[in-house]
Design a protein around this motif. Sequence first.
Motif, PDB file in Angstrom:
ATOM      1  N   ALA A 111      33.527  40.467  43.515  1.00 51.67           N
ATOM      2  CA  ALA A 111      33.310  41.064  44.839  1.00 51.67           C
ATOM      3  C   ALA A 111      34.235  42.261  45.039  1.00 51.67           C
ATOM      4  N   GLY A 112      33.630  43.398  45.374  1.00 47.38           N
ATOM      5  CA  GLY A 112      34.403  44.591  45.728  1.00 47.38           C
ATOM      6  C   GLY A 112      35.346  45.047  44.636  1.00 47.38           C
ATOM      7  N   GLU A 113      36.489  45.552  45.056  1.00 51.64           N
ATOM      8  CA  GLU A 113      37.513  46.034  44.126  1.00 51.64           C
ATOM      9  C   GLU A 113      38.602  44.976  43.965  1.00 51.64           C
ATOM     10  N   GLY A 114      38.173  43.721  43.749  1.00 49.91           N
ATOM     11  CA  GLY A 114      39.153  42.643  43.587  1.00 49.91           C
ATOM     12  C   GLY A 114      39.678  42.119  44.903  1.00 49.91           C
ATOM     13  N   ILE A 115      38.883  42.249  45.966  1.00 51.04           N
ATOM     14  CA  ILE A 115      39.352  41.863  47.296  1.00 51.04           C
ATOM     15  C   ILE A 115      39.702  40.374  47.370  1.00 51.04           C
ATOM     16  N   GLU A 116      38.939  39.517  46.667  1.00 51.93           N
ATOM     17  CA  GLU A 116      39.214  38.078  46.723  1.00 51.93           C
ATOM     18  C   GLU A 116      40.538  37.750  46.043  1.00 51.93           C
ATOM     19  N   TYR A 117      40.880  38.472  44.998  1.00 53.88           N
ATOM     20  CA  TYR A 117      42.183  38.277  44.366  1.00 53.88           C
ATOM     21  C   TYR A 117      43.302  38.711  45.314  1.00 53.88           C
ATOM     22  N   ASP A 118      43.064  39.820  46.042  1.00 55.30           N
ATOM     23  CA  ASP A 118      44.055  40.277  47.026  1.00 55.30           C
ATOM     24  C   ASP A 118      44.288  39.204  48.089  1.00 55.30           C
ATOM     25  N   TRP A 119      43.171  38.622  48.580  1.00 53.08           N
ATOM     26  CA  TRP A 119      43.291  37.561  49.584  1.00 53.08           C
ATOM     27  C   TRP A 119      44.077  36.388  49.008  1.00 53.08           C
ATOM     28  N   GLY A 120      43.783  36.041  47.760  1.00 52.30           N
ATOM     29  CA  GLY A 120      44.463  34.921  47.124  1.00 52.30           C
ATOM     30  C   GLY A 120      45.965  35.141  47.035  1.00 52.30           C
ATOM     31  N   VAL A 121      46.374  36.347  46.632  1.00 50.70           N
ATOM     32  CA  VAL A 121      47.796  36.676  46.537  1.00 50.70           C
ATOM     33  C   VAL A 121      48.456  36.568  47.913  1.00 50.70           C
ATOM     34  N   SER A 122      47.792  37.119  48.935  1.00 44.35           N
ATOM     35  CA  SER A 122      48.340  37.089  50.293  1.00 44.35           C
ATOM     36  C   SER A 122      48.513  35.660  50.797  1.00 44.35           C
ATOM     37  N   LYS A 123      47.496  34.818  50.563  1.00 46.27           N
ATOM     38  CA  LYS A 123      47.561  33.444  51.062  1.00 46.27           C
ATOM     39  C   LYS A 123      48.600  32.616  50.317  1.00 46.27           C
ATOM     40  N   LEU A 124      48.712  32.847  49.005  1.00 46.33           N
ATOM     41  CA  LEU A 124      49.735  32.125  48.242  1.00 46.33           C
ATOM     42  C   LEU A 124      51.135  32.485  48.729  1.00 46.33           C
ATOM     43  N   TRP A 125      51.362  33.769  49.000  1.00 42.07           N
ATOM     44  CA  TRP A 125      52.666  34.195  49.501  1.00 42.07           C
ATOM     45  C   TRP A 125      52.925  33.601  50.875  1.00 42.07           C
ATOM     46  N   TYR A 126      51.904  33.596  51.735  1.00 45.31           N
ATOM     47  CA  TYR A 126      52.049  33.069  53.092  1.00 45.31           C
ATOM     48  C   TYR A 126      52.448  31.592  53.062  1.00 45.31           C
ATOM     49  N   ARG A 127      51.857  30.840  52.149  1.00 41.59           N
ATOM     50  CA  ARG A 127      52.119  29.395  52.099  1.00 41.59           C
ATOM     51  C   ARG A 127      53.533  29.067  51.605  1.00 41.59           C
ATOM     52  N   THR A 128      54.188  30.016  50.970  1.00 40.71           N
ATOM     53  CA  THR A 128      55.556  29.774  50.485  1.00 40.71           C
ATOM     54  C   THR A 128      56.606  30.045  51.559  1.00 40.71           C
TER      55      THR A 128
END
Length: 341
Positions: A256-273
């Motif tokens: 999807a897109g320019e890797g937008i789902e990977y970007d979301w994944g990185v953001s959410k993983l950081w948020y959970r820490t």
Amino acid sequence: YANQIEISIRHMTHVPNTRDALVREYDYAFGFDWSNGHDRKKPDALDIKDMRSGPSPNARHMRESKIESEEYLGPHDHDLKLRVGDVQKMQFEDKNHLGQEQRGPLLWSEEQRQNRISVIEGKTLVDKNKEDMKTDLANRQMFTAGTAKQLKERCLAAGISFQKEVDHVAVQGFIGIAKGMYEILWERGFIDPNVEKYTIDGIKDPNTGQLLKETSLKHLIQQLPDFENEKTLLHYHGEKLGCIVFNSPKCTPEVAGEGIEYDWGVSKLWYRTQDIKLKKKKTEFKKLVSRAVGNEVLSLRMVRDNARRAREHMISYYKLEKSGDSTLPSDVKRMVATRKS
């Protein structure tokens, strides 16, 4: 998600307008994934959502549809069957497609069909449905997600009435009401007179216990070309603007897109820490979310790496399709690893 789709449409409008004001040398293509809302259709679209099996005054009204080819028609003939070139109305009107007086719904009794026009006697109060409550809450700029029970509680807390005034129908007529799945399919010749009963999901085979698709109104109407190929709201507005609108394949967020789902994944993983203390107050929570999607977490290098990763998956899917090989997740993973090596 309603706001999300409207924002996407506005962006589609603004980008070509801005670029064309500078230079008129571009064709525009917009890609979307299948997030909830991206498959939303026009209010009058040909869609089985909210359709009833039979005629109903409460069902959503849909646009008319032209019978473009024999693919739109079934094998069962009768005197009122539609023909190629005819226009099918999805609501009952005074005249049918042959210009004759409308005889009324098949599923109604002869006595019921005598009532052509509804008789209204005053007003009555009924509970609002989920969409009504969402609209009222949105007008107050309040949160609109949740179950019907949660929305009702929110309306009560805000002093919003969860009832509305509607016409009291003393006698229900059929003119102007939605036809329903059975009538639409019968007009096209898909209802077999030898089948004893049709239901929305189909009747069960007494021997196997499996639902018989040939007795399912939902299954039959989903196969109709005009229902199957109905454009989404994004595609409709994109074509009006002269743009190309496409969706990435379903269940493949990795392309999807320019890797937008990977970007979301990185953001959410950081948020959970992060420490739970930073998530309790509204102001602190907003700051934390802003950091999660900002340059601190999603650096330029990270975004480019994610875009490269998505591109590798796109190429892998493309090569597997061209070669005629399987596209199982393990095959895609192997192809990506092979390309990287």
